[in-house]
Design an enzyme around this catalytic site. Structure first.
Site, mmCIF file in Angstrom:
data_model
loop_
_atom_site.group_PDB
_atom_site.id
_atom_site.type_symbol
_atom_site.label_atom_id
_atom_site.label_comp_id
_atom_site.label_asym_id
_atom_site.label_seq_id
_atom_site.Cartn_x
_atom_site.Cartn_y
_atom_site.Cartn_z
ATOM 1 C CB SER A 1 -0.988 -0.003 1.175
ATOM 2 O OG SER A 1 -0.313 0.138 2.404
ATOM 3 C CG ASN A 2 3.680 2.646 2.984
ATOM 4 O OD1 ASN A 2 3.494 3.834 3.267
ATOM 5 N ND2 ASN A 2 3.511 1.670 3.865
ATOM 6 C CG LEU B 1 9.071 -7.542 5.845
ATOM 7 C CD1 LEU B 1 8.040 -8.540 6.344
ATOM 8 C CD2 LEU B 1 9.066 -6.286 6.720
ATOM 9 C CE LYS B 2 14.351 -12.687 2.496
ATOM 10 N NZ LYS B 2 14.533 -13.878 3.304
ATOM 11 C CB ILE C 1 19.483 -3.299 2.401
ATOM 12 C CG1 ILE C 1 17.970 -3.061 2.312
ATOM 13 C CG2 ILE C 1 20.177 -2.840 1.124
ATOM 14 C CD1 ILE C 1 17.268 -3.766 1.169
ATOM 15 C CG HIS D 1 10.034 0.735 11.834
ATOM 16 N ND1 HIS D 1 10.245 -0.614 11.634
ATOM 17 C CD2 HIS D 1 9.702 0.891 13.138
ATOM 18 C CE1 HIS D 1 10.056 -1.244 12.787
ATOM 19 N NE2 HIS D 1 9.730 -0.360 13.718
ATOM 20 C CG ASP E 1 13.852 -0.906 11.819
ATOM 21 O OD1 ASP E 1 13.604 -0.656 10.628
ATOM 22 O OD2 ASP E 1 13.364 -1.852 12.436
#
Ligand code: GAR
Length: 280
Positions: free
Chosen positions: A78-79, A155-156, A158, A174, A215
């Protein structure tokens, strides 16, 4: 394939750039998709031939000064969709040049195929043997003249080579107010469950630059939402996601317009469109 006139539905099969011109061993996905099931009406869409022409000619893109964006997705997307729509509508001076995913069957990949955006699978895995290596992906991004990489629910972790290839040019979103509730294992509903369990009264999304860990890169923008007394993780997630769609588009618009300045201590700030001496 274009949907029948008058349906209001615009949908095309993935245009397949000539893989030999992009990178020796890399293949864009070519699987035909039943697009009507996943496409929703779009007001504007660049033609498939425009993408192919831009890629084949090695030109910087079909819309002049626009920045070229690679969006990475693992889920519903959706983003990704909100960024793509903002680009099509002129709110973001960018073009989505490629969608990268570790889950070729995810909603984000379907949306890309339906909208004529090439899909690259990364990384290679047992469940995705068609995936490419880091070097191959870097070649694709270079060949497509990608300026910025946007992680949108990818979700991996980088790999370092990829982070280093895009200094100050790779963003992530996030769903918590970092540095709280971030890091390995904090993704999707796990974040919202942890926020509710902690008793925090506020949450919200963070857009940050990407470094080599989960993050921990510099925060660029945040939005705050209340955590209500009887919230379920799903209710909180929906409230946060609504803000994600606004704040990510604003941050990407600023990135594409060169409106990010770096404070002496390394904190990135967004300057206002109206007055470059004001910060958003
Ligand atoms: C979003 O809430 C995003 O913040 C989150 O995944 C969701 C993807 O939704 N990302 C993370 O949790 C990263 N640690 P979308 O596919 O609908 O954009």
């Amino acid at each position: 394939m274009e949907a029948a006139a008058g349906t209001g539905l615009r949908c095309s099969l993935n245009p397949v750039p000539n893989p030999r011109k992009i990178s020796a061993r890399v293949r864009f996905t070519t699987k035909r998709q039943p697009c009507a099931a996943t496409c929703r009406p779009l007001l504007l869409r660049p033609s498939a031939s425009a993408y192919t022409a831009a890629i084949d000619s090695g030109a910087g893109g079909y819309s002049g000064a626009n920045k070229r964006l690679a969006v990475f997705v693992s889920g519903g997307g959706s983003n990704f969709r909100s960024i793509h729509e903002a680009a099509l509508g002129g709110k973001v001076n960018g073009d989505v040049a490629v969608l990268v995913t570790d889950k070729p069957g995810c909603g984000g990949a379907d949306y890309a195929r339906c909208n004529g955006i090439p899909v690259v699978v990364f990384p290679k895995s047992k469940s995705a043997p068609e995936g490419v290596s880091t070097d191959e992906l870097l070649n694709v991004l270079r060949d497509l003249k990608v300026d910025f990489v946007l992680l949108a629910g990818y979700l991996k972790l980088i790999p370092g080579e990829l982070v280093q290839a895009f200094p100050r040019s790779m963003l992530n979103i996030h769903p918590s107010l970092l540095p709280a509730f971030g890091g390995k294992g904090y993704y999707g509903s796990k974040v919202h469950k942890a926020v509710i369990a902690s008793g925090a009264r506020y949450s919200g999304p963070t857009v940050h630059f990407v470094d080599e860990q989960f993050d921990t890169g510099r925060t660029l923008a945040q939005r705050v939402v209340p955590v209500l007394a009887n919230d379920t993780p799903e209710q909180l997630a929906a409230r946060v996601l609504h803000e994600e769609h606004q704040v990510y588009v604003e941050a990407v618009a600023a990135l594409c317009e060169d409106r990010i300045v770096w404070r002496e201590d390394g904190v990135p700030l967004i300057t206002s469109q109206a007055n470059p001496n004001e910060y958003m």
